[in-house]
Design a protein around this motif. Structure first.
Motif, mmCIF file in Angstrom:
data_model
loop_
_atom_site.group_PDB
_atom_site.id
_atom_site.type_symbol
_atom_site.label_atom_id
_atom_site.label_comp_id
_atom_site.label_asym_id
_atom_site.label_seq_id
_atom_site.Cartn_x
_atom_site.Cartn_y
_atom_site.Cartn_z
ATOM 1 N N VAL A 146 9.290 -13.021 14.982
ATOM 2 C CA VAL A 146 9.380 -13.288 16.417
ATOM 3 C C VAL A 146 10.841 -13.455 16.832
ATOM 4 C CG1 VAL A 146 8.887 -14.990 18.220
ATOM 5 C CG2 VAL A 146 7.082 -14.276 16.648
ATOM 6 N N ARG A 147 11.577 -14.218 16.054
ATOM 7 C CA ARG A 147 12.998 -14.447 16.349
ATOM 8 C C ARG A 147 13.782 -13.143 16.384
ATOM 9 N NH1 ARG A 147 16.522 -18.353 12.348
ATOM 10 N NH2 ARG A 147 18.594 -18.076 13.313
ATOM 11 N N LEU A 148 13.525 -12.272 15.425
ATOM 12 C CA LEU A 148 14.246 -10.996 15.365
ATOM 13 C C LEU A 148 13.739 -10.010 16.412
ATOM 14 C CD1 LEU A 148 14.515 -10.611 11.500
ATOM 15 C CD2 LEU A 148 16.392 -11.018 13.106
ATOM 16 N N ALA A 149 12.443 -10.048 16.694
ATOM 17 C CA ALA A 149 11.871 -9.126 17.685
ATOM 18 C C ALA A 149 12.427 -9.368 19.081
ATOM 19 C CB ALA A 149 10.350 -9.240 17.693
ATOM 20 N N LYS A 150 12.997 -10.539 19.302
ATOM 21 C CA LYS A 150 13.590 -10.837 20.604
ATOM 22 C C LYS A 150 14.986 -10.237 20.749
ATOM 23 C CE LYS A 150 10.877 -14.999 21.443
ATOM 24 N NZ LYS A 150 10.883 -16.475 21.622
ATOM 25 N N LEU A 151 15.559 -9.737 19.630
ATOM 26 C CA LEU A 151 16.816 -9.004 19.735
ATOM 27 C C LEU A 151 16.537 -7.664 20.407
ATOM 28 C CD1 LEU A 151 18.312 -9.544 16.150
ATOM 29 C CD2 LEU A 151 19.005 -10.699 18.256
ATOM 30 N N PRO A 152 17.336 -7.245 21.359
ATOM 31 C CA PRO A 152 17.048 -5.978 22.060
ATOM 32 C C PRO A 152 17.072 -4.764 21.138
ATOM 33 C CG PRO A 152 19.202 -6.854 22.688
ATOM 34 C CD PRO A 152 18.511 -7.938 21.922
ATOM 35 N N GLU A 153 17.815 -4.850 20.028
ATOM 36 C CA GLU A 153 17.914 -3.693 19.124
ATOM 37 C C GLU A 153 16.689 -3.549 18.230
ATOM 38 O OE1 GLU A 153 21.941 -5.262 20.136
ATOM 39 O OE2 GLU A 153 20.144 -6.165 19.223
ATOM 40 N N VAL A 154 15.939 -4.610 17.997
ATOM 41 C CA VAL A 154 14.805 -4.580 17.065
ATOM 42 C C VAL A 154 13.543 -4.181 17.824
ATOM 43 C CG1 VAL A 154 13.397 -5.916 15.452
ATOM 44 C CG2 VAL A 154 15.876 -6.302 15.570
#
Length: 299
Positions: A146-154
C-alpha cells in the motif's frame, strides 16, 4: 497505463559466439506480436536478466522496442544491486521502454523499510512506471505494498511466491487504499497452471512463458479462462500445461531453459541458456517435442 491480454516475456537469443543476437530477438518479438499480446517484457526472467551485462541489457530492450514499434507497451527488467537497477532504469528509458519490472534484489533479505527505500530510489532514477515483483527472498507485507502503491511511479504488483492468502490480503488492502486502477499480476512459473486461483482473488493478469513457443495455445488458454470456458481450460491444463510443469520440475532452471528450447524446436535458433542454467537433456528435449506437437492439435 492499463494492460490486458497475454503478457509476452521473450527469450534472449545468443549467437554461436555467445553474444546477444538483436536481429533474432527482433524476429522472435515480431512473431509473437502477430498473436496479439497485451505487452512485451524484455530482459526479464525468461529473457535471462540475471545473465546480461548492462550493455547487453540495453541492446535487448532496444531491440524489443524497435520490433514492437509502439504497438503495445514494452517493459524492461530492473533489479539486483541498487546501482545496477538504477542504471537499468536509465538504459531502459534511453532504449524507449514504457515501463520496468522491478526484479528482486540479489541474495540479501531486507526489512520492509529497506524494500521501500530500494523502490523509492529506483523511482527517483526514472520517470518510467514500475511493476514490483515479489518472489524468492522478497516478500512484501500488505501495508508495504500500500505504501509503495501510493508512489505515482508504482503501477502494479506481480506475485511469484504462490502464497494466495498473502496475495489476497495485498489485493484487498491496495484496492481499499489506492483504488481499482492498480494492476496485479500472477508471476508463478507456467502461470496458466495457477491462474484460475489468482483470478478468483482479483489478479487477472499473468505472464505466459508458453507464448514464446506456442502462442496459439497460450492465446487459447487466455480466451478460455476469460470467457469462463471451463471445459476448454481444463482440457488445456490436463493435456499440455500439467505435463509441461511435470517436465519443468525435473531440473532447476527449466522454467527458462525449456522455454528457450521450445523456441529452438519451433525453428528459431536462439541458442542455449547461460550458466548457471543448463539446457535440457536429449530425453527431456524429446518429451518437450512431443508436447509441442500435441499443442498444435489442441490450439
Amino acid at each position: 497505463m492499463k494492460l490486458d491480454g497475454v503478457l509476452f516475456f521473450p527469450v534472449t537469443p545468443f549467437d554461436e559466439t555467445g553474444a546477444v543476437d538483436a536481429g533474432l530477438l527482433a524476429a522472435h518479438v515480431k512473431a509473437g506480436l502477430s498473436h496479439g499480446p497485451g505487452a512485451v517484457f524484455a530482459a526479464c526472467g525468461t529473457g535471462e536478466f540475471h545473465a546480461l551485462d548492462i550493455d547487453e541489457y540495453e541492446t535487448v530492450v532496444a531491440a524489443a522496442v524497435g520490433a514492437v514499434g509502439g504497438a503495445v507497451p514494452v517493459f524492461g527488467g530492473a533489479g539486483g544491486a541498487l546501482p545496477h537497477a538504477m542504471e537499468c532504469a536509465r538504459r531502459a528509458r534511453t532504449a524507449g521502454a514504457d515501463g520496468l519490472l522491478v526484479l528482486p534484489p540479489y541474495l540479501v533479505n531486507g526489512p520492509a523499510d529497506g524494500l521501500v527505500a530500494y523502490v523509492e530510489a529506483l523511482a527517483a532514477a526514472t520517470e518510467l512506471p514500475l511493476v514490483l515483483y515479489q518472489r524468492s527472498g522478497v516478500r512484501f507485507a500488505p501495508s508495504t505494498v500500500v505504501r509503495l502503491a501510493k508512489l505515482p511511479e508504482v503501477v502494479g504488483f506481480k506475485d511469484g511466491l504462490g502464497d494466495l492468502d498473502l496475495m489476497q490480503r495485498i489485493v484487498l488492502a491496495v484496492r481499499a487504499e489506492v483504488g481499482e486502477d492498480f494492476m496485479f499480476f500472477n508471476g508463478m512459473p507456467t502461470a496458466e497452471q495457477t491462474q484460475a486461483a489468482y483470478r478468483a482473488i482479483g489478479v487477472p493478469l499473468y505472464s505466459s512463458a508458453v507464448f514464446c513457443f506456442a502462442p496459439q495455445l497460450s492465446v487459447a488458454f487466455h480466451r478460455a479462462i476469460s470467457t469462463g470456458d471451463e471445459a476448454r481450460r481444463t482440457r488445456l491444463l490436463a493435456e499440455f500445461f500439467q505435463p509441461l510443469v511435470e517436465l519443468r520440475d525435473q531440473v532447476p532452471g527449466y522454467a527458462v531453459a525449456l522455454v528457450k528450447a521450445g523456441v529452438r524446436l519451433r525453428g528459431l535458433d536462439v541458442g542455449g541458456v547461460r550458466p548457471p542454467l543448463v539446457d535440457p537433456s536429449e530425453a527431456h528435449l524429446a518429451r518437450l517435442r512431443e508436447l509441442i506437437e500435441a499443442a498444435d492439435g489442441l490450439a
